[in-house]
Design a protein around this motif. Structure first.
Motif, PDB file in Angstrom:
ATOM      1  N   GLY A  69       9.410   3.724   2.315  1.00 58.55           N
ATOM      2  CA  GLY A  69       8.367   2.703   2.291  1.00 58.55           C
ATOM      3  C   GLY A  69       8.234   1.953   3.595  1.00 58.55           C
ATOM      4  O   GLY A  69       7.188   1.988   4.252  1.00 58.55           O
ATOM      5  N   LEU A  70       9.305   1.293   4.000  1.00 62.51           N
ATOM      6  CA  LEU A  70       9.240   0.426   5.178  1.00 62.51           C
ATOM      7  C   LEU A  70       8.941   1.209   6.453  1.00 62.51           C
ATOM      8  O   LEU A  70       8.216   0.739   7.330  1.00 62.51           O
ATOM      9  N   ARG A  71       9.483   2.417   6.535  1.00 67.16           N
ATOM     10  CA  ARG A  71       9.278   3.207   7.746  1.00 67.16           C
ATOM     11  C   ARG A  71       7.789   3.445   8.017  1.00 67.16           C
ATOM     12  O   ARG A  71       7.322   3.327   9.145  1.00 67.16           O
ATOM     13  N   ASN A  72       7.037   3.787   6.984  1.00 62.19           N
ATOM     14  CA  ASN A  72       5.603   4.009   7.162  1.00 62.19           C
ATOM     15  C   ASN A  72       4.824   2.701   7.236  1.00 62.19           C
ATOM     16  O   ASN A  72       3.793   2.626   7.913  1.00 62.19           O
ATOM     17  N   ALA A  73       5.321   1.681   6.561  1.00 55.29           N
ATOM     18  CA  ALA A  73       4.628   0.392   6.601  1.00 55.29           C
ATOM     19  C   ALA A  73       4.742  -0.270   7.965  1.00 55.29           C
ATOM     20  O   ALA A  73       3.940  -1.148   8.303  1.00 55.29           O
ATOM     21  N   LEU A  74       5.727   0.122   8.756  1.00 55.82           N
ATOM     22  CA  LEU A  74       5.935  -0.526  10.052  1.00 55.82           C
ATOM     23  C   LEU A  74       4.958  -0.065  11.124  1.00 55.82           C
ATOM     24  O   LEU A  74       4.859  -0.690  12.176  1.00 55.82           O
ATOM     25  N   ILE A  75       4.246   1.049  10.884  1.00 61.34           N
ATOM     26  CA  ILE A  75       3.358   1.575  11.928  1.00 61.34           C
ATOM     27  C   ILE A  75       2.247   0.574  12.282  1.00 61.34           C
ATOM     28  O   ILE A  75       2.044   0.265  13.459  1.00 61.34           O
ATOM     29  N   PRO A  76       1.487   0.036  11.311  1.00 58.73           N
ATOM     30  CA  PRO A  76       0.492  -0.990  11.697  1.00 58.73           C
ATOM     31  C   PRO A  76       1.136  -2.249  12.272  1.00 58.73           C
ATOM     32  O   PRO A  76       0.563  -2.896  13.155  1.00 58.73           O
ATOM     33  N   ALA A  77       2.329  -2.605  11.796  1.00 58.18           N
ATOM     34  CA  ALA A  77       3.022  -3.776  12.348  1.00 58.18           C
ATOM     35  C   ALA A  77       3.395  -3.536  13.807  1.00 58.18           C
ATOM     36  O   ALA A  77       3.331  -4.458  14.637  1.00 58.18           O
ATOM     37  N   LEU A  78       3.770  -2.300  14.127  1.00 54.99           N
ATOM     38  CA  LEU A  78       4.101  -1.955  15.512  1.00 54.99           C
ATOM     39  C   LEU A  78       2.873  -2.078  16.408  1.00 54.99           C
ATOM     40  O   LEU A  78       2.954  -2.570  17.543  1.00 54.99           O
ATOM     41  N   THR A  79       1.722  -1.642  15.881  1.00 58.92           N
ATOM     42  CA  THR A  79       0.479  -1.750  16.651  1.00 58.92           C
ATOM     43  C   THR A  79       0.160  -3.219  16.947  1.00 58.92           C
ATOM     44  O   THR A  79      -0.154  -3.581  18.086  1.00 58.92           O
ATOM     45  N   GLU A  89       0.829  -1.210   0.000  1.00 60.19           N
ATOM     46  CA  GLU A  89       0.000   0.000   0.000  1.00 60.19           C
ATOM     47  C   GLU A  89       0.867   1.265   0.000  1.00 60.19           C
ATOM     48  O   GLU A  89       0.608   2.208  -0.745  1.00 60.19           O
ATOM     49  N   VAL A  90       1.892   1.258   0.834  1.00 57.92           N
ATOM     50  CA  VAL A  90       2.750   2.444   0.934  1.00 57.92           C
ATOM     51  C   VAL A  90       3.519   2.677  -0.361  1.00 57.92           C
ATOM     52  O   VAL A  90       3.687   3.824  -0.807  1.00 57.92           O
ATOM     53  N   MET A  91       3.989   1.610  -0.988  1.00 61.94           N
ATOM     54  CA  MET A  91       4.801   1.762  -2.197  1.00 61.94           C
ATOM     55  C   MET A  91       4.016   2.332  -3.368  1.00 61.94           C
ATOM     56  O   MET A  91       4.599   2.712  -4.392  1.00 61.94           O
ATOM     57  N   GLY A  92       2.680   2.410  -3.231  1.00 60.51           N
ATOM     58  CA  GLY A  92       1.878   3.010  -4.291  1.00 60.51           C
ATOM     59  C   GLY A  92       1.546   4.467  -4.043  1.00 60.51           C
ATOM     60  O   GLY A  92       0.816   5.083  -4.836  1.00 60.51           O
ATOM     61  N   GLN A  93       2.069   5.044  -2.969  1.00 55.50           N
ATOM     62  CA  GLN A  93       1.756   6.435  -2.631  1.00 55.50           C
ATOM     63  C   GLN A  93       2.553   7.418  -3.495  1.00 55.50           C
ATOM     64  O   GLN A  93       3.607   7.086  -4.062  1.00 55.50           O
ATOM     65  N   ASP A  94       2.043   8.659  -3.548  1.00 56.59           N
ATOM     66  CA  ASP A  94       2.666   9.690  -4.392  1.00 56.59           C
ATOM     67  C   ASP A  94       4.097  10.010  -3.959  1.00 56.59           C
ATOM     68  O   ASP A  94       4.969  10.249  -4.788  1.00 56.59           O
ATOM     69  N   TYR A  95       4.336  10.051  -2.631  1.00 57.26           N
ATOM     70  CA  TYR A  95       5.676  10.441  -2.184  1.00 57.26           C
ATOM     71  C   TYR A  95       6.726   9.391  -2.552  1.00 57.26           C
ATOM     72  O   TYR A  95       7.917   9.702  -2.670  1.00 57.26           O
ATOM     73  N   ILE A  96       6.285   8.150  -2.737  1.00 50.80           N
ATOM     74  CA  ILE A  96       7.215   7.117  -3.200  1.00 50.80           C
ATOM     75  C   ILE A  96       7.589   7.384  -4.669  1.00 50.80           C
ATOM     76  O   ILE A  96       8.766   7.306  -5.053  1.00 50.80           O
ATOM     77  N   ARG A  97       6.562   7.736  -5.485  1.00 53.41           N
ATOM     78  CA  ARG A  97       6.841   8.050  -6.895  1.00 53.41           C
ATOM     79  C   ARG A  97       7.715   9.295  -6.999  1.00 53.41           C
ATOM     80  O   ARG A  97       8.595   9.382  -7.863  1.00 53.41           O
ATOM     81  N   THR A  98       7.478  10.255  -6.091  1.00 54.95           N
ATOM     82  CA  THR A  98       8.294  11.474  -6.101  1.00 54.95           C
ATOM     83  C   THR A  98       9.753  11.158  -5.780  1.00 54.95           C
ATOM     84  O   THR A  98      10.677  11.679  -6.413  1.00 54.95           O
ATOM     85  N   ALA A  99       9.953  10.307  -4.787  1.00 52.22           N
ATOM     86  CA  ALA A  99      11.323   9.930  -4.416  1.00 52.22           C
ATOM     87  C   ALA A  99      12.030   9.240  -5.564  1.00 52.22           C
ATOM     88  O   ALA A  99      13.216   9.499  -5.840  1.00 52.22           O
ATOM     89  N   ARG A 100      11.300   8.363  -6.251  1.00 49.58           N
ATOM     90  CA  ARG A 100      11.903   7.682  -7.397  1.00 49.58           C
ATOM     91  C   ARG A 100      12.211   8.668  -8.516  1.00 49.58           C
ATOM     92  O   ARG A 100      13.249   8.575  -9.191  1.00 49.58           O
ATOM     93  N   ALA A 101      11.303   9.649  -8.744  1.00 52.01           N
ATOM     94  CA  ALA A 101      11.509  10.635  -9.797  1.00 52.01           C
ATOM     95  C   ALA A 101      12.727  11.507  -9.515  1.00 52.01           C
ATOM     96  O   ALA A 101      13.393  12.004 -10.442  1.00 52.01           O
ATOM     97  N   LYS A 102      13.042  11.680  -8.228  1.00 47.94           N
ATOM     98  CA  LYS A 102      14.215  12.484  -7.847  1.00 47.94           C
ATOM     99  C   LYS A 102      15.507  11.686  -7.966  1.00 47.94           C
ATOM    100  O   LYS A 102      16.590  12.220  -7.717  1.00 47.94           O
ATOM    101  N   GLY A 103      15.395  10.418  -8.313  1.00 50.54           N
ATOM    102  CA  GLY A 103      16.595   9.611  -8.494  1.00 50.54           C
ATOM    103  C   GLY A 103      17.120   8.959  -7.240  1.00 50.54           C
ATOM    104  O   GLY A 103      18.271   8.500  -7.202  1.00 50.54           O
ATOM    105  N   VAL A 104      16.282   8.924  -6.188  1.00 49.98           N
ATOM    106  CA  VAL A 104      16.720   8.256  -4.958  1.00 49.98           C
ATOM    107  C   VAL A 104      16.891   6.757  -5.254  1.00 49.98           C
ATOM    108  O   VAL A 104      16.019   6.147  -5.886  1.00 49.98           O
ATOM    109  N   PRO A 105      18.001   6.150  -4.831  1.00 49.43           N
ATOM    110  CA  PRO A 105      18.198   4.705  -5.063  1.00 49.43           C
ATOM    111  C   PRO A 105      17.033   3.881  -4.519  1.00 49.43           C
ATOM    112  O   PRO A 105      16.474   4.206  -3.467  1.00 49.43           O
ATOM    113  N   GLU A 106      16.675   2.816  -5.246  1.00 46.54           N
ATOM    114  CA  GLU A 106      15.492   2.024  -4.899  1.00 46.54           C
ATOM    115  C   GLU A 106      15.573   1.456  -3.485  1.00 46.54           C
ATOM    116  O   GLU A 106      14.564   1.412  -2.767  1.00 46.54           O
TER     117      GLU A 106
END
Length: 305
Positions: A223-233, A198-215
């Motif tokens: 990605g993982l940082r935000n995906a961990l919040i429900p896992a932490l719960t 779910e997180v990897m489909g968000q706009d800020y992920i596409r923006t990071a990729r467009a800026k040339g940030v390494p995958e």
């Protein structure tokens, strides 16, 4: 997910503990007079009445409760009917075993679920993803007691690699931790996979990729940082459940934890042990909630404001 401040979370300790004490007292009170379990079978009715008067069990419920709360405020948590000694040390001596087993189960689950969940998300709809999904379903379907018995047979009886029961060393912890951790790892793997997708489909992920940030940085930092919040719960809720609910695993491996103590106390109507055990478990659960809130703020900067 919660944005509570640590001070507000701490202030909630008092009413929660009061409500828990009242509920537990009423439940134990409604189970009836425990004196029949505390005297020999050949004791007379007069002996039973003497015991009832000595423990204050002949008083109205509200008098017993007020007396109990007054004793707690002065540091007196009562005497165990079963052990004939102060209830607090009886409960406290079980805490290290419970915390060790809980931590061991969570570590096993995280070590399995985190890399597996990430790998399944990055290989979505591939054969490895399907295989991981099948294994997680199997892991969740297998009951804890069956997993424990199988581990005992394979690693304890046939291979003789680890002890099959008891506590006192790291080797004793391996099989109970694996038993607890595998079931939770199945749930956590599926949650991490779905959250990361779910997180990897968000706009800020596409923006990071467009800026040339390494995958790899896009995945780990954004990605993982935000995906961990429900896992932490889920992890915090599971940890709270394990504090008093790992009874099956404790029984299979003769692990001297709080869950086993509470069940024995319920059978013997040992009110003092039940109440202080629930009190201690509640305090540990509130502490886990407080720690989880702090971790939310660390992971998600939006909650700091």
């Amino acid at each position: 997910m919660s944005g509570r401040s640590p001070l507000k979370a701490l202030l909630q300790f008092v009413p929660v503990l009061y409500i828990v004490s009242l509920i537990v007292f009423m439940l134990v009170y409604l189970t009836g007079d425990p004196s029949a379990l505390l005297i020999p079978e050949d004791a007379s009715e007069e002996d039973r009445l003497v015991l009832v008067a000595a423990w204050g069990l002949d008083r109205p419920w509200y008098v017993q409760y007020l007396r109990y709360m007054g004793n707690i405020l002065t540091g007196d948590f009562g005497v165990s009917y079963r052990y004939g000694t102060d209830a607090l040390p009886v409960v406290l001596e079980r805490i290290p075993a419970t915390l060790t087993l809980t931590a061991g189960g969570l570590i096993v689950a995280i070590l399995i679920a985190l890399p597996t969940g990430i790998f399944a998300a990055l290989r979505r709809n591939s054969m490895p993803d399907f295989a991981i999904s099948a294994v997680t379903i199997l892991g969740k379907a297998m009951p804890n007691f069956w997993v424990g018995i199988m581990l005992i047979l394979v690693f304890g009886v046939w291979l003789r690699l680890v002890p099959v029961s008891g506590s006192g060393s790291f080797a004793h912890l391996i099989l109970p931790a694996l038993t607890l951790g595998t079931g939770f790892a199945a749930e956590l793997t599926k949650l991490i996979r779905s959250s990361l997708l779910e997180v990897m489909g968000q706009d800020y992920i596409r923006t990071a990729r467009a800026k040339g940030v390494p995958e790899i940085l896009v995945i780990l930092r954004h990605g993982l940082r935000n995906a961990l919040i429900p896992a932490l719960t889920m992890t915090s809720l599971h940890a709270i459940a394990l504090l008093g609910g790992a009874l099956v695993t404790e029984t299979v491996f003769s692990w001297p934890g709080l869950g086993q103590l509470v069940v024995q106390a319920v059978y013997t109507k040992d009110m003092a042990v039940i109440q202080i055990a629930v009190f201690v478990i509640t305090i540990m659960a509130l502490t886990i909630n407080l720690t989880t809130d702090a971790l939310y703020r660390l992971i998600d900067p939006r909650l700091r404001h």
